[in-house]
Design a protein around this motif. Sequence first.
Motif, PDB file in Angstrom:
ATOM      1  N   THR A   1     -61.427  27.950 -50.140  1.00  0.00           N
ATOM      2  CA  THR A   1     -60.083  27.927 -50.715  1.00  0.00           C
ATOM      3  C   THR A   1     -59.390  26.621 -50.360  1.00  0.00           C
ATOM      4  OG1 THR A   1     -59.100  28.979 -48.781  1.00  0.00           O
ATOM      5  CG2 THR A   1     -59.858  30.428 -50.546  1.00  0.00           C
ATOM      6  N   SER A   2     -58.283  26.352 -51.031  1.00  0.00           N
ATOM      7  CA  SER A   2     -57.541  25.117 -50.783  1.00  0.00           C
ATOM      8  C   SER A   2     -56.389  25.354 -49.804  1.00  0.00           C
ATOM      9  CB  SER A   2     -57.032  24.547 -52.100  1.00  0.00           C
ATOM     10  OG  SER A   2     -56.166  25.473 -52.703  1.00  0.00           O
TER      11      SER A   2
ATOM     12  N   ILE B   1     -51.572  27.567 -45.448  1.00  0.00           N
ATOM     13  CA  ILE B   1     -50.688  26.523 -45.980  1.00  0.00           C
ATOM     14  C   ILE B   1     -51.549  25.617 -46.848  1.00  0.00           C
ATOM     15  CG2 ILE B   1     -49.196  24.573 -45.410  1.00  0.00           C
ATOM     16  CD1 ILE B   1     -48.556  25.977 -42.779  1.00  0.00           C
ATOM     17  N   HIS B   2     -51.048  25.299 -48.030  1.00  0.00           N
ATOM     18  CA  HIS B   2     -51.822  24.521 -48.988  1.00  0.00           C
ATOM     19  C   HIS B   2     -52.191  23.159 -48.406  1.00  0.00           C
ATOM     20  CE1 HIS B   2     -52.987  22.748 -52.837  1.00  0.00           C
ATOM     21  NE2 HIS B   2     -53.138  24.002 -53.239  1.00  0.00           N
ATOM     22  N   ILE B   3     -53.374  22.692 -48.769  1.00  0.00           N
ATOM     23  CA  ILE B   3     -53.902  21.428 -48.242  1.00  0.00           C
ATOM     24  C   ILE B   3     -52.978  20.256 -48.574  1.00  0.00           C
ATOM     25  CG2 ILE B   3     -55.812  19.785 -48.454  1.00  0.00           C
ATOM     26  CD1 ILE B   3     -56.562  22.172 -46.801  1.00  0.00           C
ATOM     27  N   SER B   4     -52.377  20.262 -49.762  1.00  0.00           N
ATOM     28  CA  SER B   4     -51.502  19.138 -50.140  1.00  0.00           C
ATOM     29  C   SER B   4     -50.310  19.040 -49.183  1.00  0.00           C
ATOM     30  CB  SER B   4     -51.018  19.299 -51.579  1.00  0.00           C
ATOM     31  OG  SER B   4     -50.282  20.489 -51.728  1.00  0.00           O
ATOM     32  N   HIS B   5     -49.809  20.170 -48.697  1.00  0.00           N
ATOM     33  CA  HIS B   5     -48.721  20.138 -47.720  1.00  0.00           C
ATOM     34  C   HIS B   5     -49.198  19.510 -46.402  1.00  0.00           C
ATOM     35  CE1 HIS B   5     -45.773  22.692 -49.873  1.00  0.00           C
ATOM     36  NE2 HIS B   5     -46.871  23.174 -50.444  1.00  0.00           N
ATOM     37  N   TRP B   6     -50.420  19.851 -45.985  1.00  0.00           N
ATOM     38  CA  TRP B   6     -50.967  19.278 -44.758  1.00  0.00           C
ATOM     39  C   TRP B   6     -51.138  17.764 -44.887  1.00  0.00           C
ATOM     40  CZ3 TRP B   6     -51.273  21.485 -40.177  1.00  0.00           C
ATOM     41  CH2 TRP B   6     -51.309  22.868 -40.098  1.00  0.00           C
TER      42      TRP B   6
ATOM     43  N   PHE C   1     -42.206  19.355 -43.820  1.00  0.00           N
ATOM     44  CA  PHE C   1     -43.233  18.999 -44.797  1.00  0.00           C
ATOM     45  C   PHE C   1     -44.222  20.123 -45.028  1.00  0.00           C
ATOM     46  CE2 PHE C   1     -41.883  14.606 -43.995  1.00  0.00           C
ATOM     47  CZ  PHE C   1     -41.804  14.158 -45.298  1.00  0.00           C
ATOM     48  N   LEU C   2     -44.560  20.884 -43.999  1.00  0.00           N
ATOM     49  CA  LEU C   2     -45.481  21.999 -44.196  1.00  0.00           C
ATOM     50  C   LEU C   2     -44.829  23.141 -44.956  1.00  0.00           C
ATOM     51  CD1 LEU C   2     -47.341  22.167 -40.787  1.00  0.00           C
ATOM     52  CD2 LEU C   2     -48.206  21.326 -42.961  1.00  0.00           C
ATOM     53  N   ARG C   3     -43.558  23.323 -44.756  1.00  0.00           N
ATOM     54  CA  ARG C   3     -42.831  24.404 -45.435  1.00  0.00           C
ATOM     55  C   ARG C   3     -42.648  24.081 -46.908  1.00  0.00           C
ATOM     56  NH1 ARG C   3     -40.588  28.283 -47.308  1.00  0.00           N
ATOM     57  NH2 ARG C   3     -38.829  29.438 -46.508  1.00  0.00           N
ATOM     58  N   GLY C   4     -42.260  22.853 -47.227  1.00  0.00           N
ATOM     59  CA  GLY C   4     -42.039  22.468 -48.612  1.00  0.00           C
ATOM     60  C   GLY C   4     -40.741  23.064 -49.144  1.00  0.00           C
ATOM     61  N   ILE C   5     -40.525  22.883 -50.427  1.00  0.00           N
ATOM     62  CA  ILE C   5     -39.345  23.422 -51.099  1.00  0.00           C
ATOM     63  C   ILE C   5     -39.821  24.259 -52.274  1.00  0.00           C
ATOM     64  CG2 ILE C   5     -37.268  22.860 -52.409  1.00  0.00           C
ATOM     65  CD1 ILE C   5     -37.031  20.325 -50.763  1.00  0.00           C
ATOM     66  N   LYS C   6     -39.580  25.545 -52.213  1.00  0.00           N
ATOM     67  CA  LYS C   6     -39.952  26.494 -53.270  1.00  0.00           C
ATOM     68  C   LYS C   6     -41.433  26.375 -53.643  1.00  0.00           C
ATOM     69  CE  LYS C   6     -35.384  26.836 -55.284  1.00  0.00           C
ATOM     70  NZ  LYS C   6     -34.576  26.696 -56.500  1.00  0.00           N
TER      71      LYS C   6
END
Length: 149
Positions: free
Chosen positions: A22-23, A28-33, A72-77
């Motif tokens: 999985t990504s 937490i999504h890889i792009s956030h990491w 950054f890991l949480r993100g926005i929506k």
Amino acid sequence: MDENQQQRPLDYFKIPANAISTSYFFNIHISHWIEAVIFIFLTDKLIWHINFVPRVKWIIISVLTISLGFIFLRGIKGRTLTEAIIYAIIGIKKRKEYHLGGINNDRKAADMAEFAGQSGAEQLATFIKQKLRFLEKRYGQEPTDENNT
């Protein structure tokens, strides 16, 4: 019970086959990491070049790293922070300004010419007087006590 289940220790847990493919990493999504690591590294690099005592640098870096990492890991929506900022900029550029004048720009220009040189309070008072005159024309005079009795 199955013979395999009886022989397993209590802390045994079978990892499903799709867990690694999985990504997501720690849910937490890889792009956030990736975004968090890049921006934290850049921020730490900038702070390290500030002319402070190393102890102060480490304190600032540790505080900012934890807070920026969380943001950054949480993100926005559900989106990364850079995506949210890009979409916000696009939304601001596409925003249209609406006026009470509607499609007819002559009416808007006439209204603005009437308010020229007035303060905000004077503009508000003039606008209210115009609306009252309009309502009086449309609906007639306000009833008085003589008409009510």
